[in-house]
Design an enzyme around this catalytic site. Sequence first.
Site, PDB file in Angstrom:
ATOM      1  N   THR A 302       0.841  -1.195   0.000  1.00 19.04           N
ATOM      2  CA  THR A 302       0.000   0.000   0.000  1.00 19.04           C
ATOM      3  C   THR A 302       0.878   1.247   0.000  1.00 19.04           C
ATOM      4  O   THR A 302       2.086   1.183   0.259  1.00 19.04           O
ATOM      5  CB  THR A 302      -0.894   0.070   1.250  1.00 19.04           C
ATOM      6  OG1 THR A 302      -0.108   0.453   2.384  1.00 19.04           O
ATOM      7  CG2 THR A 302      -1.590  -1.251   1.518  1.00 19.04           C
ATOM      8  N   ASP A 303       0.264   2.370  -0.259  1.00 19.54           N
ATOM      9  CA  ASP A 303       0.922   3.643   0.028  1.00 19.54           C
ATOM     10  C   ASP A 303       0.550   4.038   1.457  1.00 19.54           C
ATOM     11  O   ASP A 303      -0.170   3.342   2.159  1.00 19.54           O
ATOM     12  CB  ASP A 303       0.507   4.693  -1.005  1.00 19.54           C
ATOM     13  CG  ASP A 303       1.570   5.770  -1.195  1.00 19.54           C
ATOM     14  OD1 ASP A 303       2.372   6.000  -0.271  1.00 19.54           O
ATOM     15  OD2 ASP A 303       1.591   6.393  -2.274  1.00 19.54           O
ATOM     16  N   TRP A 304       1.033   5.182   1.864  1.00 25.22           N
ATOM     17  CA  TRP A 304       1.000   5.663   3.245  1.00 25.22           C
ATOM     18  C   TRP A 304      -0.425   5.681   3.820  1.00 25.22           C
ATOM     19  O   TRP A 304      -1.281   6.413   3.355  1.00 25.22           O
ATOM     20  CB  TRP A 304       1.582   7.071   3.250  1.00 25.22           C
ATOM     21  CG  TRP A 304       1.956   7.642   4.565  1.00 25.22           C
ATOM     22  CD1 TRP A 304       1.212   8.490   5.327  1.00 25.22           C
ATOM     23  CD2 TRP A 304       3.204   7.471   5.254  1.00 25.22           C
ATOM     24  NE1 TRP A 304       1.906   8.848   6.445  1.00 25.22           N
ATOM     25  CE2 TRP A 304       3.132   8.247   6.424  1.00 25.22           C
ATOM     26  CE3 TRP A 304       4.359   6.736   4.991  1.00 25.22           C
ATOM     27  CZ2 TRP A 304       4.179   8.316   7.340  1.00 25.22           C
ATOM     28  CZ3 TRP A 304       5.391   6.815   5.898  1.00 25.22           C
ATOM     29  CH2 TRP A 304       5.305   7.585   7.058  1.00 25.22           C
ATOM     30  N   ASP A 306      -2.986   3.890   3.549  1.00 22.91           N
ATOM     31  CA  ASP A 306      -4.111   3.842   2.615  1.00 22.91           C
ATOM     32  C   ASP A 306      -5.168   2.791   2.939  1.00 22.91           C
ATOM     33  O   ASP A 306      -6.288   2.887   2.432  1.00 22.91           O
ATOM     34  CB  ASP A 306      -3.604   3.666   1.190  1.00 22.91           C
ATOM     35  CG  ASP A 306      -3.197   4.996   0.573  1.00 22.91           C
ATOM     36  OD1 ASP A 306      -3.678   6.038   1.061  1.00 22.91           O
ATOM     37  OD2 ASP A 306      -2.406   5.008  -0.384  1.00 22.91           O
TER      38      ASP A 306
END
Length: 756
Positions: A302-304, A306
Site C-alpha cells: 500500500t501507500d502511506w 491507505d
Amino acid sequence: MKRIFMIAAFLFLNLLILSAQAQKTGSETDKKVDALIAKMTLEEKVGQMTEVTSDVVSTTTNGVHEIDPAKIKEAILKYHVGSILNVSGHAYERKHWYEVISAIQAEAGKDRLKIPVIYGIDAIHGVTYTVGSTLFPQEIAMAATFNKDIAYKAGTITAYETRASYIPWNYSPVLDLGKSPLWPRIYETFGEDPYLIKTMGASIIKGYQGNDISDKFHVAACMKHYLGYGDPVSGKDRTPAWIPDRYMREYFLPPFAEAVKAGARTLMINSGEINGVPIHASHYMLTDVLRGELHFDGIAVTDWRDIEYLHDRHHIAATQKDAVRIAVNAGVDMSMVPYEYSFYNYLIELVHEGKVPMSRINEAVHRILKVKYELGLFERPVGIPDDYPKFGSDEFKNVSLQAATEAITLLKNKNNILPLKKDMKVLVTGPTANTMRSLDGGWSYTWQGDQADVFAANKNTVLKAIRQKIGQENVSYEPGATFDSLLNVNAVVNAAKNADVIVLCLGELSYTENVGNIDDLNLPRAQTDLANELAKTGKPVILVLAEGRPRVVTEAESHSNATLMTYFNGNEGGDALANILFGDANPSGRLPVTYPRFANALVNYYRKNLENGNSDDSHGYNPLYEFGFGLSYTTFAYSNLHLSKPELTENETLTVTVDVKNTGQREGKESVLLYSSQSYASIAPDFKRLRAFDKVSLQPGETKTVTFKITAKDLAFVNDLSKTVTEPGEFKIMIGDQVQTFNYKSDLVPDRAGKL
C-alpha cells in the site's frame, strides 16, 4: 477435543495450500519460502505483511536520531514486523544508516525464525536520504533526454548508492501517466506519453535490478502507483479520477505491463479512487488485472496509511477492521500502516473469524519472503561499508551532469542569441536563480526538499554556476521577486542598465504530494510582473524555467529572446545550464509533456481529431510548445524515410529507416521520434502516437541512418469492449518532416471482442 480437531484441520489445510503453491512454482527459492512458511505461526505471517515507518522504532533527542531498543524490540519480537521504511527527519550520513540498519537486523536475528527486515526508501532520483549521494534529474527531466542509456546508468548508480546505504528496496520508478499538468507529482513521472514512460521506466528498472538483485550492488525496484494515479479530475493529489476501462488499458496500463516484463519485483498501489472505487479495495485491479493478466508475482504494498483511509477518507469501510478485510482480500500483500499495529491485530482477528482466508495470507507472505530471499537478505542482511568506494564519486557525478545537460530543453532562440559570449555582462535575477530547491525539487534530503540549500551547499545554483563560468566580475545579481511577491524592482531595473543580457529564472520552489496542490496553473503574478518590467529595459532576456510542471508562462515568455526549460534537474543542474548558456554544451532535450498556452486549454498531444478545432472553432489544439519539441545550436535535416513494404500483415515486421543529417556547424545530439497515426478506425483514432525513438550524435555534415522495427502489435488500440485489436486500414509513419503511408491487412480480422 473439538479445539484439537480444528487446529489439526487448520494445519492440514495450510499444508494443502502450500503443496498446491509448490506445484505451481517449483524454483529452489519457492521451495525455501514454502518450507519457511510451514514453520510460521499466523502471528509471524501477519507480521511479515506489516510495514511501519522508522519513527515507530526511533527516538530523536536534540536533533540526534537513533534506534530505540525498546521500540525495535516491540516491533520485531512482539509484532514480527517484516518491513520498515522512510527516514526520521532528514538525510543521514552512510555511517548512521549502517548503525540504523544494523540495529534493526540484529533485532530481527533474535526473533524465532530470524527473518530479516526489508527496509524501503524513496530513492526516486538518486539516494535522496543519504548525505553526499548522487542526485540525478527528476524523472520528468530524465524523460526529456529521450536517452534510454542514461536512464539505465542512473538506475545502476542509484542502486549502487542505495545498497551503499544498506537499503535493498527502492520505491521507484513512478510509472504514472503525467497527463494533468496541474497534478503536483507530474515531475516524478516520465511525462504524458505511455510509450515514453514504459521505455524509460523499463530501462531504469533494469538499472536498479541488474541481472541479479541478490548481489550487493542492486535493489528491488517498486513500480508505482498502480493504477491511474496521475489523472485526477481536479488535478489535486489523492483526489478522484474518472477513467473508463478502455482508457485505463490504452494509456495507463502499458507502462506497468512493460515493467512486469522488465522484472520489477514490487509494486505500490495508487492512493486515489477510480470511478468511485479505491484501488486498495479493487479486486479487479489488484487481482484480476495485476495477477491474472499481467502475471505479476511480486509484492503489492500500500501507500502511506491507505488501508486506514478506506474508512477515514473513501468511506467504503464502516470500520478500520473492515478496511483491512477489504484490502487484503482485494490483493494487498503488505500494509504501509505506518504508525502503529492495528493492521496486525485486525488481520489476525479476521483470519480467526474466517473473513480472510489463510490462503490469502500464505500467498502474500510467500511473495514477501521470496523477494527477501531474492535480495540475499537471509545471507547478508547488512552490507559491508568498504564495498562501495564509488559512492558520491566524480564518475557518478559526471553521469548526473550528462543527464542534466541532455534534459535541458531549448524552446526559443530568437536570432540565435544563444549561446552567449563569456565576456558579456550578465544580470541574473528571479526567484529560482539562487536556490538548490528549484534544481532538486521534492524528495531531496527531506520529503519536501526544503533543506536542499543546506545539504547541497557545495553544489552550484544557477547564479553560482554562471559566476563560476564567466567570472564574478561579469555577473550581477538581484532576486527581483520571491515566488509570489515582487521585491525591489527598481534595483533590478537599475542593475539591468549595466548588463548586456538578463538571465531571468522563474518557476517553482520544491514540493511534492498534496503540499504541491495549486488552484491556478498560471505562473504567480509577481513573476510575470518581474518579466514585464525587465522587458521594458530593452535588454535581451533569457528566460529559464525551473519547475516541476508546465506552469502557464505565456505572457512572460512572449518577452523573452530565448527560453529554456530545466525542469527539476538535480544537483548538477546549475552547471549543466551554465554550460549550455555559454556554449560549452549543446542542448538536446525535448519536452516530455505538452506545454499549454492557456490555463483552460489542457490537451495532450495524442488528442482526438475533434480537438484540433475546425473552421468555426478558433479554440482548437494550440499549445505554447508541443510534446517532443526542442531546439539545438545546430540544425538537423531528415530525408529518405523508407518503409520496407507498402503493406503489413499480422505476422510481419515493418522496417522503417530515415536519414538524419547535421546541417549545422557544431556537434549535436538529436532525438529521432517516430509517430504513427491511423486514418480511420472503429474507435476515433488518436491524432498521432509515439511508437519508437532513438538518440543519435552527429558531427557537422555527418549523416546517420536510423532504423526502427514496427509490428501490428505496435499499432494496436483498445476498443470499446476493452479488447486490444489492430484493425486493417491506412497508417502514416511520421519522423521529423517526413511522412510515408502503408496499409495494414489481415486475413484474420478480429471481431469487436478481439477474437479472430
